[in-house]
Write a protein that holds these residues in place. Structure first.
Motif, PDB file in Angstrom:
ATOM      1  N   ALA A  62      -6.908  -0.970   2.108  1.00 15.23           N
ATOM      2  CA  ALA A  62      -6.079  -2.079   1.629  1.00 15.23           C
ATOM      3  C   ALA A  62      -4.774  -1.565   1.024  1.00 15.23           C
ATOM      4  N   ILE A  63      -4.845  -0.502   0.256  1.00 12.18           N
ATOM      5  CA  ILE A  63      -3.626   0.064  -0.357  1.00 12.18           C
ATOM      6  C   ILE A  63      -2.689   0.608   0.711  1.00 12.18           C
ATOM      7  N   ALA A  64      -3.259   1.330   1.679  1.00 11.45           N
ATOM      8  CA  ALA A  64      -2.430   1.896   2.751  1.00 11.45           C
ATOM      9  C   ALA A  64      -1.772   0.782   3.561  1.00 11.45           C
ATOM     10  N   LEU A  68       2.279  -0.108   4.095  1.00 12.84           N
ATOM     11  CA  LEU A  68       2.874  -0.225   5.421  1.00 12.84           C
ATOM     12  C   LEU A  68       3.670  -1.528   5.540  1.00 12.84           C
ATOM     13  N   LEU A  69       3.124  -2.598   4.997  1.00 10.30           N
ATOM     14  CA  LEU A  69       3.845  -3.879   5.042  1.00 10.30           C
ATOM     15  C   LEU A  69       5.119  -3.828   4.203  1.00 10.30           C
ATOM     16  N   ALA A  99      -1.614   7.482  -0.900  1.00 14.06           N
ATOM     17  CA  ALA A  99      -1.805   6.531  -1.992  1.00 14.06           C
ATOM     18  C   ALA A  99      -3.159   5.837  -1.877  1.00 14.06           C
ATOM     19  N   GLY A 100      -3.561   5.511  -0.639  1.00 13.96           N
ATOM     20  CA  GLY A 100      -4.856   4.878  -0.451  1.00 13.96           C
ATOM     21  C   GLY A 100      -6.001   5.779  -0.855  1.00 13.96           C
ATOM     22  N   ALA A 101      -5.896   7.063  -0.508  1.00 12.45           N
ATOM     23  CA  ALA A 101      -6.946   8.002  -0.891  1.00 12.45           C
ATOM     24  C   ALA A 101      -7.007   8.166  -2.407  1.00 12.45           C
ATOM     25  N   GLY A 102      -5.827   8.242  -3.046  1.00 13.38           N
ATOM     26  CA  GLY A 102      -5.804   8.320  -4.508  1.00 13.38           C
ATOM     27  C   GLY A 102      -6.377   7.063  -5.143  1.00 13.38           C
ATOM     28  N   GLY A 103      -6.025   5.913  -4.599  1.00 12.46           N
ATOM     29  CA  GLY A 103      -6.580   4.663  -5.109  1.00 12.46           C
ATOM     30  C   GLY A 103      -8.082   4.590  -4.935  1.00 12.46           C
TER      31      GLY A 103
END
Length: 365
Positions: A62-64, A68-69, A99-103
């Motif tokens: 979801a963060i990734a 992108l959007l 960022a998604g992995a960190g989140g």
């Protein structure tokens, strides 16, 4: 993440990111329902560790996708900036994956503490989320990039073919008009009635042909009418040595087809069939529907393939190029020797109707 639909011809960096990260209302509802079922099943089975891991990985995606959007909103919309746009897209994807992995690590920590479980370490969660985001986002983006390049090359090829068509028309039409007017002048002195008939057919020919030169599509009825006027002019020129017939079924007159493509076949039949044979020659044009395919046949009883270079000239080469650019493998062209030694040129086009389906034919004659 499931992408939204958009026209293939508009595929670029920004639409690719929208397809990659966006989703429709139905897709969002279906995803939410599946997520709810998984949560209920995990809770019922007391698989809280798996539930926490699933939640963390879902948060990473979801963060990734959200990043992108956001990147999509700042991409340059101009076609000339596509290379720069794709660089932005890949940079945004890299930032989004990290960022998604960190989140995912932060979400996993919260869920682990809230559920009171002993789970995986931060490193494993980060690596798992990183790999999942890369697998589900990077590979599809690379595929969309290749698709965009293919569409761009197809567009450039069609533009080049369109320019070649205009150039060919600019060369052929004056030559045709010159010969016709010269024949008319001769007939006006010796056979005035034939001169009047030739002028009538010339006017009708131009009335039919001129709109085709300014429009990207035509119909079988119009193209057969144009061929009939042209053959009538040639029949006056060659006299009793040439006869012709044009058969266009009424139910197929509105079938869509590229403009001036039939004329290329008819002109070649006259040039290499009638002119190359001293005796009587008949040229015939016919059309038929076989399933969902439109078959258009131009045949002549002239010199034959063995005695001519029919099929190797610019006109028929352009016919093949137009078919390939416009229809790909769904259309075809065949040059053959038919019954009684006739030379036959056959077009096979996907059957569609003018006004019901757009026919893009900005290609070459």
């Amino acid at each position: 993440m499931a992408g939204t639909a958009f026209p293939e011809a508009e595929l670029g960096p920004a639409p690719a990111l929208l397809r990659l990260a966006g989703c429709s209302g139905k897709q969002a509802a279906a995803s939410a329902a599946i997520l709810l079922l998984l949560v209920v099943a995990a809770w019922h089975k007391h698989s809280l560790a798996w539930l926490a891991l699933f939640g963390a990985l879902l948060a990473a995606l979801a963060i990734a996708a959200a990043l992108l959007l956001l990147v999509r909103l700042v991409l340059p919309p101009q076609q000339s900036a596509q290379d720069q746009g794709w660089a932005w897209a890949w940079a945004g994807l890299a930032a989004g994956v990290v960022a998604g992995a960190g989140g995912a690590v932060l979400v996993y920590r919260v869920l682990k503490a809230g559920l009171g479980i002993d789970g995986l370490g931060d490193g494993r969660i980060f690596g798992s989320a990183l790999a999942l985001c890369a697998l589900l986002l990077a590979f599809p983006l690379a595929a969309l990039r290749r698709q965009s390049q293919a569409l761009q090359m197809a567009g450039l090829k069609q533009s080049a073919l369109a320019a070649e068509l205009k150039s060919l028309q600019a060369q052929v039409e004056p030559h045709f008009l010159y010969n016709t007017l010269a024949n008319t002048r001769y007939l006006a002195r010796h056979e005035p009635e034939k001169a009047v008939r030739m002028l009538d057919h010339l006017i009708a020919y131009l009335h039919t042909a001129l709109p085709d030169m300014r429009t990207p599509s035509s119909t079988l009825g119009r193209e057969c009418e144009l061929a009939e006027h042209y053959l009538a002019l040639m029949a006056i020129r060659f006299g009793e040595r040439m006869s012709f017939d044009v058969a266009c079924p009424a139910e197929l007159k509105l079938a869509a087809m590229p403009p001036l493509m039939l004329m290329s076949l008819v002109e070649n039949a006259v040039r290499h069939g009638v002119e190359a044979k001293p005796g009587e020659v008949r040229v015939s044009v016919s059309a038929a529907q076989v399933g969902g395919v439109l078959h258009i046949l131009v045949a002549d009883s002239g010199a034959g393939l063995a005695q001519t270079v029919f099929g190797s000239g610019v006109g028929l080469r352009n016919v093949r190029e137009r078919l390939a650019a416009q229809f790909g493998d769904s259309a075809g062209f065949e040059l053959r020797t038919g019954g009684e030694g006739r030379t036959e040129a056959e077009l096979r086009l996907p059957l569609s109707w003018a006004g019901a389906a757009a026919v893009s034919t900005e290609t070459v004659a």
